[in-house]
Motif scaffolding. Structure first.
Motif, short mmCIF file in Angstrom:
data_model
loop_
_atom_site.label_atom_id
_atom_site.label_comp_id
_atom_site.label_asym_id
_atom_site.label_seq_id
_atom_site.Cartn_x
_atom_site.Cartn_y
_atom_site.Cartn_z
N GLU A 277 0.95 -1.15 0.06
CA GLU A 277 0.16 -0.11 0.11
C GLU A 277 0.93 1.30 0.07
O GLU A 277 0.64 2.26 -0.82
CB GLU A 277 -1.06 0.04 1.07
N THR A 278 1.97 1.23 0.74
CA THR A 278 2.89 2.32 0.75
C THR A 278 3.53 2.61 -0.59
O THR A 278 3.60 3.81 -1.06
CB THR A 278 4.16 1.90 1.71
N LEU A 279 3.95 1.57 -1.35
CA LEU A 279 4.45 1.57 -2.74
C LEU A 279 3.42 2.16 -3.51
O LEU A 279 3.79 3.02 -4.40
CB LEU A 279 4.85 0.16 -3.23
N ASP A 280 2.20 1.89 -3.55
CA ASP A 280 1.18 2.46 -4.33
C ASP A 280 0.98 3.97 -3.95
O ASP A 280 0.86 4.79 -4.98
CB ASP A 280 -0.32 1.69 -4.07
N ILE A 281 1.12 4.43 -2.90
CA ILE A 281 1.03 5.88 -2.48
C ILE A 281 2.05 6.56 -2.76
O ILE A 281 1.99 7.64 -3.56
CB ILE A 281 0.74 5.63 -0.86
N GLN A 282 3.58 5.89 -2.95
CA GLN A 282 4.54 6.62 -3.56
C GLN A 282 4.47 6.48 -5.16
O GLN A 282 4.76 7.36 -5.61
CB GLN A 282 5.65 5.72 -3.27
N ALA A 283 3.84 5.52 -5.65
CA ALA A 283 3.56 5.74 -7.14
C ALA A 283 2.55 6.97 -7.47
O ALA A 283 2.83 7.68 -8.47
CB ALA A 283 3.22 4.31 -7.65
N THR A 284 1.41 6.88 -6.52
CA THR A 284 0.47 8.03 -6.98
C THR A 284 1.28 9.20 -6.64
O THR A 284 0.95 10.16 -7.55
CB THR A 284 -0.60 7.76 -5.82
N LYS A 285 2.08 9.54 -5.72
CA LYS A 285 2.82 10.85 -5.50
C LYS A 285 3.75 11.03 -6.73
O LYS A 285 3.83 12.18 -7.09
CB LYS A 285 3.52 10.85 -4.27
N VAL A 286 4.45 10.07 -6.98
CA VAL A 286 5.24 10.25 -8.17
C VAL A 286 4.52 10.42 -9.43
O VAL A 286 4.94 11.66 -10.38
CB VAL A 286 6.08 8.95 -8.48
N GLU A 287 3.34 9.97 -9.61
CA GLU A 287 2.42 10.51 -10.77
C GLU A 287 2.17 12.01 -10.49
O GLU A 287 2.00 12.77 -11.68
CB GLU A 287 1.24 9.50 -10.86
N GLY A 288 1.67 12.63 -9.28
CA GLY A 288 1.15 13.55 -8.98
C GLY A 288 2.64 14.71 -9.64
O GLY A 288 2.33 15.96 -10.18
N MET A 289 3.86 14.30 -9.13
CA MET A 289 4.87 14.95 -9.42
C MET A 289 5.31 15.23 -10.78
O MET A 289 5.51 16.34 -11.55
CB MET A 289 6.19 14.37 -8.70
N ARG A 290 4.86 14.09 -11.49
CA ARG A 290 5.06 13.93 -13.07
C ARG A 290 4.14 15.15 -13.69
O ARG A 290 4.47 15.88 -14.55
CB ARG A 290 4.89 12.66 -13.41
N GLU A 291 2.80 15.11 -13.43
CA GLU A 291 1.87 15.72 -13.71
C GLU A 291 2.22 17.40 -13.41
O GLU A 291 2.01 18.35 -14.32
CB GLU A 291 0.43 15.75 -13.29
N TYR A 292 2.81 17.69 -12.29
CA TYR A 292 3.15 19.04 -11.95
C TYR A 292 4.22 19.39 -12.78
O TYR A 292 4.19 20.58 -13.25
CB TYR A 292 3.66 18.92 -10.47
N PHE A 293 5.31 18.70 -13.06
CA PHE A 293 6.60 19.12 -13.72
C PHE A 293 6.13 19.16 -15.35
O PHE A 293 6.56 19.97 -15.96
CB PHE A 293 7.54 18.16 -13.62
N ALA A 294 5.12 18.51 -15.74
CA ALA A 294 4.67 18.39 -16.95
C ALA A 294 3.97 19.98 -17.15
O ALA A 294 4.08 20.62 -18.36
CB ALA A 294 3.65 17.44 -17.36
N HIS A 295 2.90 20.33 -16.27
CA HIS A 295 2.27 21.35 -16.42
C HIS A 295 3.30 22.59 -16.37
O HIS A 295 3.31 23.49 -17.00
CB HIS A 295 1.34 21.66 -15.20
N LYS A 296 4.31 22.63 -15.42
CA LYS A 296 5.29 23.50 -15.46
C LYS A 296 6.18 23.68 -16.54
O LYS A 296 6.22 24.81 -17.27
CB LYS A 296 6.27 23.28 -14.26
N LEU A 297 6.45 22.44 -16.96
CA LEU A 297 7.01 22.61 -18.41
C LEU A 297 6.15 23.11 -19.68
O LEU A 297 6.89 24.06 -20.53
CB LEU A 297 7.48 21.04 -18.78
#
Length: 459
Positions: free
Chosen positions: A254-274
């Motif tokens: 479950e922790t791994l899934d949460i980390q993956a969700t966070k990573v996905e959120g960071m990806r979307e953030y940087f994509a938006h910033k880019l």
């Protein structure tokens, strides 16, 4: 000190490792029982002892083998109460110790059942015989009893030789025939007595051996039961640890899934910033893209490596736990098999001899009555008497147990909507084959209800 006559001799011998350690007059033993004299040598111990009655010529006529306990001060336990003389009055016969069969009371030959726990069986092994040790100690007469010499019987006038008496051949023949008949009768009676004594002695020996075997078997069963319980506790502990590891593994996932969700959120953030920075210079966009990729890859690699390492460790631990659990289960099955072999072979020679001699092992099984148990089935019967009885009667064990509960308490077991049992008395089903759970253990009213529900379900 004055000594009583050996015609009314009573004494108590105390044993230490199957040898006579101390000899007491019965009056001295009574003083010990009354608490006047301690015996420090036996302080805090349970001692084997023998009450002895001796007739004329220092010949043993009666024996009681009993146990007696001493406290820490060497005084007799005040709760001890064994009526030695009364037990000997109703005793059975024992071996011949010089003047015929003695009266004997021991663990295997006790006339009063509730005193049996306070008795012990004498050793009858070659070189370690309790009867021989007592006989030799009595003959040594260390207690100083006076032995009265027996006067020779007066010679009958019929046995006197009359000088110069001349008998006819017919008179000699009659006397010779009468003498032969008397000798034949005498030796026949003596032979019968010897056979009876040997039979009694062998019966007592077999009974003592059986008690020793049963005591040894009981000790082995207790030790085996302790080992089985220890393995069961260990198995339960491993199962609990396995459960905890599974829960921790689930938490890590479950922790791994949460980390993956966070990573996905960071990806979307940087994509938006880019996307927002695309309006700037191309070099700045390229730099932001490189920084974004490097930073994202580093964070993903660090998070996944840590979580993967933790998962690998947990999987290895689970693998070893499963291996230990399988090993313990195999050892438990092996122990149960050894227990059955132990139960089967512990008394195999003695039980085999008894079976060849025509002795059957019979027990009472509810639903079957008295049943003779073959020698090969003793281990199966001791492992589970109810399962053995169910197999013999022709039903499975749950049906047999349900019938047994019904046979012991014949009442209606129907439960209403509020969870209350009916409890009405019903007729007893005498055999398990005629018993049907859910029908035979119901009263007439609840049987009708059950039949109605069955008919409705078939429509």
């Amino acid at each position: 000190m004055s000594h009583p006559s050996t015609a009314n001799f009573e004494a108590v011998f105390l044993f230490d490792h199957e040898r006579v350690a101390r000899e007491l007059l019965y009056t001295e033993f009574e003083a010990i029982l009354d608490g006047f004299i301690p015996i420090p040598d036996f302080a805090g111990a349970s001692v084997k002892a023998a009450y002895i009655q001796v007739g004329s010529g220092l010949a043993v006529t009666g024996l009681v083998f009993f146990l007696i306990s001493f406290d820490e001060q060497g005084m007799v336990d005040r709760r001890w109460n064994v009526p030695l003389q009364q037990l000997l009055d109703s005793a059975g016969t024992g071996p011949d110790m010089g003047v015929g069969a003695v009266r004997l009371v021991c663990y295997s030959q006790c006339p009063v059942a509730w005193h049996q726990k306070n008795l012990w069986d004498p050793s009858m092994q070659v070189g370690n015989n309790s009867f021989i040790a007592i006989r030799d100690a009595v003959k040594a007469n260390r207690l100083g009893f006076v032995v009265k010499a027996e006067k020779p019987a007066a010679r009958s006038s019929r046995d006197a030789i009359v000088p110069n008496q001349v008998l006819s051949e017919e008179v000699l023949a009659r006397e010779q025939a009468a003498l032969e008949q008397r000798l034949h009768d005498y030796y026949t009676a003596e032979l019968a007595k010897q056979i009876e004594l040997l039979t009694n002695e062998q019966t007592l020996h077999i009974a003592t051996l059986m008690n020793q075997k049963q005591a040894k078997l009981h000790g082995l069963q207790q030790e085996h039961q302790k080992r089985v319980l220890a393995y069961q506790e260990k198995l339960q502990q491993l199962a609990q640890e396995n459960k905890e590891l599974a829960e921790r593994n689930q938490t890590l996932k479950e922790t791994l899934d949460i980390q993956a969700t966070k990573v996905e959120g960071m990806r979307e953030y940087f994509a938006h910033k880019l996307k927002a920075a695309q309006q700037g210079e191309s070099s700045q966009i390229q730099l932001l893209q490189e920084n974004f990729s490097l930073e994202l890859d580093a964070k993903i690699h660090a998070a996944t490596a840590e979580l993967r390492e933790m998962l690998d460790m947990r999987e290895v631990e689970l693998f070893y736990r499963h291996q230990n659990e399988s090993t313990l289960k195999e050892e438990l099955v092996q122990l149960k098999h050894e227990n059955q072999q132990l139960l089967k072979n512990s008394g195999d020679q003695l039980l085999g001899r008894l079976v060849k001699a025509g002795v059957n092992l019979v027990t009472f099984l509810p639903g079957l009555g008295e049943v003779a148990i073959p020698l090969d089935d003793i281990g199966v019967y001791l492992e589970s008497p109810n399962a053995y009885a169910a197999a013999k009667v022709g039903v499975n064990e749950p049906v047999y147990l349900a019938w047994l509960a019904h046979h012991q308490l014949p009442c209606c077991n129907a439960v209403d909507a509020r969870g209350k049992t009916c409890g009405r008395s019903i007729p007893v089903i005498e055999t398990p084959l005629e018993f049907h759970p859910g029908e035979s253990d119901r009263c007439a009213q609840h049987q009708a209800v059950a039949l109605g529900m069955l008919a409705d379900s078939r429509r």
